[in-house]
Motif scaffolding. Structure first.
Motif, PDB file in Angstrom:
ATOM      1  N   THR A  30      44.407  17.606  14.216  1.00 36.72           N
ATOM      2  CA  THR A  30      44.166  19.088  15.383  1.00 36.72           C
ATOM      3  C   THR A  30      42.298  18.383  15.654  1.00 36.72           C
ATOM      4  OG1 THR A  30      45.274  20.590  14.229  1.00 36.72           O
ATOM      5  CG2 THR A  30      43.315  21.039  14.961  1.00 36.72           C
ATOM      6  N   GLU A  31      41.125  17.715  14.860  1.00 33.68           N
ATOM      7  CA  GLU A  31      40.274  17.257  15.075  1.00 33.68           C
ATOM      8  C   GLU A  31      40.446  16.657  16.015  1.00 33.68           C
ATOM      9  OE1 GLU A  31      38.894  15.726  11.726  1.00 33.68           O
ATOM     10  OE2 GLU A  31      38.650  18.081  10.640  1.00 33.68           O
ATOM     11  N   LYS A  32      40.827  15.484  16.217  1.00 30.90           N
ATOM     12  CA  LYS A  32      41.491  14.375  17.294  1.00 30.90           C
ATOM     13  C   LYS A  32      41.478  14.444  18.587  1.00 30.90           C
ATOM     14  CE  LYS A  32      43.804   9.910  18.636  1.00 30.90           C
ATOM     15  NZ  LYS A  32      44.243   8.855  17.649  1.00 30.90           N
ATOM     16  N   THR A  33      42.501  15.697  18.591  1.00 31.42           N
ATOM     17  CA  THR A  33      42.605  16.294  20.153  1.00 31.42           C
ATOM     18  C   THR A  33      42.112  17.153  20.344  1.00 31.42           C
ATOM     19  OG1 THR A  33      45.405  16.566  18.993  1.00 31.42           O
ATOM     20  CG2 THR A  33      44.370  18.347  21.090  1.00 31.42           C
ATOM     21  N   GLN A  34      40.974  18.506  19.563  1.00 33.75           N
ATOM     22  CA  GLN A  34      39.674  18.843  20.345  1.00 33.75           C
ATOM     23  C   GLN A  34      39.009  17.546  20.661  1.00 33.75           C
ATOM     24  OE1 GLN A  34      38.000  21.571  17.264  1.00 33.75           O
ATOM     25  NE2 GLN A  34      37.282  22.603  18.130  1.00 33.75           N
ATOM     26  N   ALA A  35      38.824  16.897  19.900  1.00 31.73           N
ATOM     27  CA  ALA A  35      37.397  16.056  20.555  1.00 31.73           C
ATOM     28  C   ALA A  35      37.881  15.178  21.660  1.00 31.73           C
ATOM     29  CB  ALA A  35      37.276  15.001  19.045  1.00 31.73           C
ATOM     30  N   GLU A  36      39.691  14.727  21.833  1.00 31.28           N
ATOM     31  CA  GLU A  36      39.735  14.674  23.181  1.00 31.28           C
ATOM     32  C   GLU A  36      39.578  15.471  24.515  1.00 31.28           C
ATOM     33  OE1 GLU A  36      43.824  13.413  22.287  1.00 31.28           O
ATOM     34  OE2 GLU A  36      42.846  11.274  21.409  1.00 31.28           O
ATOM     35  N   ALA A  37      39.940  16.995  23.948  1.00 26.71           N
ATOM     36  CA  ALA A  37      39.925  17.474  24.629  1.00 26.71           C
ATOM     37  C   ALA A  37      38.295  18.298  25.697  1.00 26.71           C
ATOM     38  CB  ALA A  37      40.240  19.173  24.768  1.00 26.71           C
ATOM     39  N   GLU A  38      37.523  18.035  24.912  1.00 26.72           N
ATOM     40  CA  GLU A  38      35.790  17.701  24.880  1.00 26.72           C
ATOM     41  C   GLU A  38      35.155  17.339  25.541  1.00 26.72           C
ATOM     42  OE1 GLU A  38      34.080  18.622  20.720  1.00 26.72           O
ATOM     43  OE2 GLU A  38      35.163  20.593  20.796  1.00 26.72           O
ATOM     44  N   LEU A  39      35.848  15.541  25.318  1.00 29.82           N
ATOM     45  CA  LEU A  39      35.456  14.167  25.857  1.00 29.82           C
ATOM     46  C   LEU A  39      36.423  14.164  27.642  1.00 29.82           C
ATOM     47  CD1 LEU A  39      34.659  11.700  26.147  1.00 29.82           C
ATOM     48  CD2 LEU A  39      36.613  10.399  25.704  1.00 29.82           C
ATOM     49  N   VAL A  40      37.551  15.014  27.453  1.00 30.04           N
ATOM     50  CA  VAL A  40      38.084  15.343  28.674  1.00 30.04           C
ATOM     51  C   VAL A  40      37.137  16.252  29.852  1.00 30.04           C
ATOM     52  CG1 VAL A  40      39.778  15.868  30.515  1.00 30.04           C
ATOM     53  CG2 VAL A  40      40.355  14.453  28.747  1.00 30.04           C
ATOM     54  N   GLU A  41      36.872  17.333  29.074  1.00 30.50           N
ATOM     55  CA  GLU A  41      35.708  17.991  29.789  1.00 30.50           C
ATOM     56  C   GLU A  41      34.165  17.577  30.236  1.00 30.50           C
ATOM     57  OE1 GLU A  41      34.783  21.173  32.024  1.00 30.50           O
ATOM     58  OE2 GLU A  41      36.995  21.008  31.482  1.00 30.50           O
ATOM     59  N   LYS A  42      33.941  16.665  28.656  1.00 31.48           N
ATOM     60  CA  LYS A  42      32.815  16.369  29.430  1.00 31.48           C
ATOM     61  C   LYS A  42      32.716  15.311  30.854  1.00 31.48           C
ATOM     62  CE  LYS A  42      30.616  16.615  24.659  1.00 31.48           C
ATOM     63  NZ  LYS A  42      30.238  15.752  23.939  1.00 31.48           N
ATOM     64  N   ILE A  43      34.170  14.453  30.690  1.00 39.32           N
ATOM     65  CA  ILE A  43      33.823  13.570  32.027  1.00 39.32           C
ATOM     66  C   ILE A  43      34.289  14.601  33.532  1.00 39.32           C
ATOM     67  CG2 ILE A  43      35.680  11.889  33.152  1.00 39.32           C
ATOM     68  CD1 ILE A  43      35.639  10.993  30.002  1.00 39.32           C
TER      69      ILE A  43
END
Length: 114
Positions: A50-63
């Motif tokens: 869950t933490e990894k998925t959330q971190a990836e989603a945040e990274l994608v949003e930043k990009i």
């Protein structure tokens, strides 16, 4: 020893509960020393996922946000450059002598002095 306790209940009249109960009862005791160890490892894996998925989603949003901002900045410049490359159409150049001859021929067709 600081131990926290929680209890799980399974209502075997419900399909999901019964399926989970049957799975827990069939655990390989050599792999998992106890049901407790299994549940702890399962919860920890879920939390990490869950933490990894959330971190990836945040990274994608930043990009995506960064790309949008860059496009907002570059789009007018690109459009200006493209417009600068467009050349207005140039009128066809005609041979002036040829034009004069055609004009005289046209006027002569009205029955001028022959």
């Amino acid at each position: 020893m600081n131990v926290k306790k929680t209890y799980l209940r399974f209502n075997v009249d419900k399909d999901a509960d019964r399926k989970a109960w049957e799975f827990i009862k069939s655990l390989d005791k050599r792999t998992y020393k106890s049901v407790n160890r299994f549940v702890i490892s399962l919860i920890n894996e879920y939390a990490e996922h869950t933490e990894k998925t959330q971190a990836e989603a945040e990274l994608v949003e930043k990009i995506v946000s960064a790309v949008r901002e860059e496009l907002k900045t570059l789009a007018p410049l690109q459009l200006f450059q493209l417009l600068g490359q467009i050349q207005p159409p140039t009128p066809k150049e005609h041979n002036s002598e040829e034009n004069e001859d055609q004009a005289l021929d046209f006027l002569g067709s009205f029955g001028g002095g022959e």
